[in-house]
Design an enzyme around this catalytic site. Structure first.
Site, PDB file in Angstrom:
ATOM      1  N   HIS A   1      24.447  56.464  67.869  1.00  0.00           N
ATOM      2  CA  HIS A   1      23.278  57.209  68.345  1.00  0.00           C
ATOM      3  C   HIS A   1      22.967  58.338  67.388  1.00  0.00           C
ATOM      4  CE1 HIS A   1      20.520  59.285  71.033  1.00  0.00           C
ATOM      5  NE2 HIS A   1      20.418  58.115  71.624  1.00  0.00           N
TER       6      HIS A   1
ATOM      7  N   ASP B   1      21.692  51.039  75.615  1.00  0.00           N
ATOM      8  CA  ASP B   1      21.245  49.648  75.513  1.00  0.00           C
ATOM      9  C   ASP B   1      22.375  48.639  75.660  1.00  0.00           C
ATOM     10  OD1 ASP B   1      18.485  50.137  75.045  1.00  0.00           O
ATOM     11  OD2 ASP B   1      19.052  50.943  73.093  1.00  0.00           O
TER      12      ASP B   1
HETATM   13  N1  COA Z   1      27.031  49.392  63.890  1.00  0.00           N
HETATM   14  C1  COA Z   1      27.710  49.550  62.723  1.00  0.00           C
HETATM   15  N2  COA Z   1      27.655  50.683  62.009  1.00  0.00           N
HETATM   16  C2  COA Z   1      26.902  51.686  62.474  1.00  0.00           C
HETATM   17  C3  COA Z   1      26.188  51.591  63.681  1.00  0.00           C
HETATM   18  C4  COA Z   1      26.285  50.380  64.392  1.00  0.00           C
HETATM   19  N3  COA Z   1      25.633  50.216  65.532  1.00  0.00           N
HETATM   20  N4  COA Z   1      25.552  52.744  63.921  1.00  0.00           N
HETATM   21  C5  COA Z   1      25.848  53.542  62.900  1.00  0.00           C
HETATM   22  N5  COA Z   1      26.650  52.905  62.031  1.00  0.00           N
HETATM   23  C6  COA Z   1      27.185  53.427  60.786  1.00  0.00           C
HETATM   24  C7  COA Z   1      26.135  53.273  59.694  1.00  0.00           C
HETATM   25  O1  COA Z   1      26.234  52.041  59.030  1.00  0.00           O
HETATM   26  C8  COA Z   1      26.440  54.455  58.821  1.00  0.00           C
HETATM   27  O2  COA Z   1      27.555  54.152  58.039  1.00  0.00           O
HETATM   28  P1  COA Z   1      27.605  54.592  56.494  1.00  0.00           P
HETATM   29  O3  COA Z   1      27.571  56.113  56.542  1.00  0.00           O
HETATM   30  O4  COA Z   1      28.892  54.030  56.015  1.00  0.00           O
HETATM   31  O5  COA Z   1      26.402  54.005  55.846  1.00  0.00           O
HETATM   32  C9  COA Z   1      26.869  55.526  59.812  1.00  0.00           C
HETATM   33  O6  COA Z   1      27.387  54.830  60.940  1.00  0.00           O
HETATM   34  C10 COA Z   1      25.733  56.421  60.233  1.00  0.00           C
HETATM   35  O7  COA Z   1      24.701  55.583  60.747  1.00  0.00           O
HETATM   36  P2  COA Z   1      23.158  55.882  60.690  1.00  0.00           P
HETATM   37  O8  COA Z   1      22.398  54.627  60.933  1.00  0.00           O
HETATM   38  O9  COA Z   1      22.857  56.640  59.424  1.00  0.00           O
HETATM   39  O10 COA Z   1      23.046  56.873  61.900  1.00  0.00           O
HETATM   40  P3  COA Z   1      21.732  57.303  62.560  1.00  0.00           P
HETATM   41  O11 COA Z   1      22.023  58.508  63.301  1.00  0.00           O
HETATM   42  O12 COA Z   1      20.617  57.332  61.601  1.00  0.00           O
HETATM   43  O13 COA Z   1      21.439  56.025  63.481  1.00  0.00           O
HETATM   44  C11 COA Z   1      21.165  54.512  65.167  1.00  0.00           C
HETATM   45  C12 COA Z   1      21.491  55.966  64.812  1.00  0.00           C
HETATM   46  C13 COA Z   1      20.990  54.406  66.666  1.00  0.00           C
HETATM   47  C14 COA Z   1      19.884  54.069  64.465  1.00  0.00           C
HETATM   48  C15 COA Z   1      22.339  53.622  64.706  1.00  0.00           C
HETATM   49  O14 COA Z   1      23.517  54.038  65.326  1.00  0.00           O
HETATM   50  C16 COA Z   1      22.070  52.160  64.957  1.00  0.00           C
HETATM   51  O15 COA Z   1      21.372  51.510  64.161  1.00  0.00           O
HETATM   52  N6  COA Z   1      22.601  51.588  66.102  1.00  0.00           N
HETATM   53  C17 COA Z   1      22.335  50.217  66.436  1.00  0.00           C
HETATM   54  C18 COA Z   1      20.988  50.066  67.091  1.00  0.00           C
HETATM   55  C19 COA Z   1      20.962  50.638  68.493  1.00  0.00           C
HETATM   56  O16 COA Z   1      21.827  50.394  69.284  1.00  0.00           O
HETATM   57  N7  COA Z   1      19.900  51.369  68.770  1.00  0.00           N
HETATM   58  C20 COA Z   1      19.692  51.967  70.059  1.00  0.00           C
HETATM   59  C21 COA Z   1      19.858  53.444  70.011  1.00  0.00           C
HETATM   60  S1  COA Z   1      19.822  54.146  71.636  1.00  0.00           S
END
Ligand code: COA
Length: 374
Positions: free
Chosen positions: A260, A311
């Site tokens: 998140h 979710d």
């Molecule tokens: N699965 C695997 N790795 C994940 C992850 C996931 N669901 N969520 C985050 N990470 C990892 C990223 O790959 C990243 O790793 P890195 O630093 O080695 O590249 C790190 O954790 C940070 O992730 P990031 O996407 O930059 O964090 P964010 O704060 O921008 O993203 C989300 C938040 C929600 C977009 C992200 O956690 C995600 O894509 N989750 C899956 C989709 C989801 O469930 N969305 C609903 C949100 S309520």
């Protein structure tokens, strides 16, 4: 500053608004100061609507007014029903919902007014009609006729009835009610921000909600619940969770339903949905989806230190209620519309055009080249 300041990628951590609607502090979410756990345990969706829109819990008469007001608004204009019959049956229901909101705007008697009273009327209409569209489209694509909203005691029961053509039992109605409460608002998430950006140009409420629906649809936001169900169906059994996860992580794929932007110590909504998923799995003889999810949760926590978000367990909860996966995100929208609207009330009441800057990284001092010389 001429677009040459510090870049806040993804606007992470940037505070762009003052808002008194919902707050996230650590692993605590509140609506108008009341903890989400208290709301989920005691409230009904209609009480949450009043709380989010008006700032306080309703007295009995105000609650009854809202209930009957919403109930009157489930009916869809014949023109919108005709559109729902014309779109391809295999169209993504989120796309159909966005299209229908645009059409509802065109049919709305208050379409040309952003006045507070007009927006209150549109708020009721949009809240009831998003559910009406979601359920009507699903019935039409399944070869059935839409169902008129009966006077069920409550929004969640009405939703279930117009989706399935029958009254829900107590457990089904309560599960939908709780899911609606948990999804109703969430501070300045991407779709709420999109709604506020649209309203900040003084565009109308239907246009702002259409922007929000398009934003919610993506798998990094509301689209994740559908992707979670596809994941756990593809995994298929508890034994296959570990090899599936090893493969996914080796391919550097994100595991849907985890992580998140704001919560780093866990999403307080997830535990309520986890409980529902287990209860409904037991009641319907489909515990498999809960067990796969639980194993995946343990392994993702161990390997990546990531926790489930709202979710993750909503997917298996909805599946046990017999709802097809491509309706999970529309159901999210049917609830979140209430939060979007609360934020729109706030935006219109104290508007400021939302227009950030970009740091320019393109070529400098380029010149026009005649077409024959390029
Ligand atoms: N699965 C695997 N790795 C994940 C992850 C996931 N669901 N969520 C985050 N990470 C990892 C990223 O790959 C990243 O790793 P890195 O630093 O080695 O590249 C790190 O954790 C940070 O992730 P990031 O996407 O930059 O964090 P964010 O704060 O921008 O993203 C989300 C938040 C929600 C977009 C992200 O956690 C995600 O894509 N989750 C899956 C989709 C989801 O469930 N969305 C609903 C949100 S309520």
């Amino acid at each position: 500053m001429a677009g040459d300041g510090e870049v806040h990628s993804g606007l992470a951590g940037v505070i762009s608004h003052r808002s008194s609607i919902s707050s996230i502090i650590g692993a605590t979410l509140t609506y108008r100061g009341i903890d989400i756990d208290e709301l989920a345990e005691n409230g009904t969706f209609e009480e949450i609507v009043c709380l989010l829109w008006n700032g306080s819990l309703p007295r009995r008469d105000a609650l009854e007014d809202l209930r009957s007001g919403l109930l009157r608004e489930f009916e869809l204009p014949a023109g919108v029903l005709r559109i729902l019959r014309e779109v391809p049956r295999d169209a993504d229901p989120m796309r159909v919902l966005q299209l229908a909101v645009g059409a509802l705007g065109a049919f709305d008697p208050d379409r040309d007014s952003n006045a507070p009273e007009a927006n209150r009327r549109k708020a009721l209409r949009l809240t009831a009609k998003l559910s009406a569209v979601t359920c009507a489209f699903h019935r039409i694509r399944s070869g059935k006729d839409p169902v008129e909203a009966p006077s069920e005691p409550g929004f969640a029961a009405t939703f279930f009835h117009i989706l399935n053509g029958r009254k829900p039992d107590h457990v089904e109605a309560e599960a939908i009610d709780k899911a609606l409460i948990l999804h109703a608002d969430h501070e300045l998430n991407a779709s709420t921000f999109a709604a506020r950006v649209t309203a900040s140009t003084l565009s109308d409420m239907h246009s702002a909600i259409a922007s929000a629906i398009g934003t919610l649809k993506g798998p990094l936001h509301g689209g994740a619940n559908r992707a979670v169900m596809e994941t756990i169906q593809a995994i298929g059994s508890v034994e296959r969770v570990e090899p599936w996860l090893d493969d996914a992580l080796a391919r550097k794929e994100k595991v849907m339903g985890f992580g998140h932007r704001v919560y780093k110590q866990g999403d307080p909504r997830a535990k309520h949905l986890k409980l529902l998923s287990r209860q409904l799995g037991d009641l319907t003889g489909q515990r498999r989806w809960y067990e796969i999810s639980e194993r995946l949760e343990a392994l993702v926590r161990e390997r990546k230190g990531l926790l489930p978000n709202v979710d993750f367990y909503s997917a298996s909860t909805y599946y046990c209620l017999g709802i097809p996966p491509d309706l999970y995100t529309p159901i999210f929208a049917c609830s979140r519309v209430v939060g979007w609207i609360a934020h729109l009330f706030e935006q219109y009441a104290d508007n400021d055009l939302i227009r950030p800057r970009a740091l320019y990284t393109g070529p400098k001092e380029a010149h026009w080249v005649k077409i024959g010389d390029r």
